[in-house]
Scaffold this active site. Sequence first.
Site, PDB file in Angstrom:
ATOM      1  N   CYS A 112       0.812  -1.226   0.000  1.00 10.90           N
ATOM      2  CA  CYS A 112       0.000   0.000   0.000  1.00 10.90           C
ATOM      3  C   CYS A 112       0.841   1.270   0.000  1.00 10.90           C
ATOM      4  CB  CYS A 112      -0.929  -0.013   1.202  1.00 10.90           C
ATOM      5  SG  CYS A 112      -1.830  -1.557   1.328  1.00 10.90           S
ATOM      6  N   HIS A 249      -3.461   6.559   2.712  1.00 15.99           N
ATOM      7  CA  HIS A 249      -3.887   5.257   2.194  1.00 15.99           C
ATOM      8  C   HIS A 249      -5.207   4.890   2.856  1.00 15.99           C
ATOM      9  CE1 HIS A 249      -4.250   1.120   1.319  1.00 15.99           C
ATOM     10  NE2 HIS A 249      -3.813   0.686   2.487  1.00 15.99           N
ATOM     11  N   ASN A 279     -10.043  -1.158   0.564  1.00 18.41           N
ATOM     12  CA  ASN A 279      -8.587  -0.992   0.517  1.00 18.41           C
ATOM     13  C   ASN A 279      -8.077  -1.504  -0.834  1.00 18.41           C
ATOM     14  OD1 ASN A 279      -5.815  -1.268   0.774  1.00 18.41           O
ATOM     15  ND2 ASN A 279      -5.885  -2.143   2.840  1.00 18.41           N
TER      16      ASN A 279
END
Length: 322
Positions: A112, A249, A279
């Site tokens: 990420c 993020h 996500n």
Amino acid sequence: MRDIKITAASTSIPSQTISNQQLSEIMDTSDEWITKRTGIKSRHISNKENTSDLASNVANKLLKQVNWQAEKLDLIIVATMSPDNMTPSTAAMVQGNVGAVNALAFDISAACSGFSYGLSIAHDLMLANNYQKAMVIGAEVLSKLIDWKDRSTAVLFGDGAGGVILESSNENHFLGKDLKTFGQLGDNLIAGHTSIAEDFRKNDHHLSAFQMDGREVYKFATKSVPNSIISATKCVKIALDQIDHYLLHQANSRIIDQVARKLKQPIDKFPININEYGNTAAASEAILLAECIEKEVIKKGDVIALSGFGGGLTIATIIYKF
Ligand code: ACO
């Protein structure tokens, strides 16, 4: 050339959306649990396009925006933890698909944090080699890595891609950065583990699905993200109040709330789209950035902190002035 500038941003999102309610029909979960614990309401799940398709679509949209030919690109970086293949890289596939015959192309694996890592690497490579034009894309089809029987991870992730064009500039835009890796914590988040067959003749290879110690990653994120943002701003002497937008993020809205509280910054400086996408790992910051530019949340002159965290474990913050 003094620095590098973002001149276009775009996304490619699979059309199929899966709501929390739909997930609750195939596993023991509920809209209430997912919404309360994560902020996620739905996610996009690809049913046809692989990672290179989403990334190539972003690349074509970016080229259309800037209105110059793919041959002019010097560099393509794709950040992904869900590539189509071990080789060729997703970036090489994008290069071939869009006809960027003069571009050096490679993937980076930093989960990420990948998009911020990619921006930093592209920036430094461009300055070192006098490259004029580059593309950085974050692209994921994480649904390939999900065990749909494991409710503790399956509800969290989604598919998508986003990216930017970088071009040389006479003004300063990349003001500061902080990139770190914590390899000793890596076991807290593993996906795509490749096993070695006990007997090679049995041809018994497979890739493993996501395994995550959510609580440990949560603790890591709520401690490391504020520290990373503070380090990145301190080394360029920018006060936290001077940051107009914090683009974090999108892993969990509770993590974003806690970071805002720790930095003593108003929550409306933290744009959120996790409700729609879940996500999306390396694509997450890129999608959020492209949406904020498109919706004119970010205006010329604004300073942003882009901060990603995840598998590795890794952390990356970039301070950028539009
Ligand atoms: N639906 C219903 N119940 C669930 C679900 C679900 N989908 N998943 C877990 N539960 C249950 C558990 O079994 C547990 O039940 P128990 O109390 O009876 O044992 C209970 O809910 C609590 O589980 P926890 O895991 O303790 O829940 P927590 O509040 O920690 O939330 C979460 C879990 C959302 C994963 C959180 O820990 C988190 O967001 N962690 C960070 C993850 C992250 O940021 N990852 C980013 C990196 S990703 C990357 O790099 C690719």
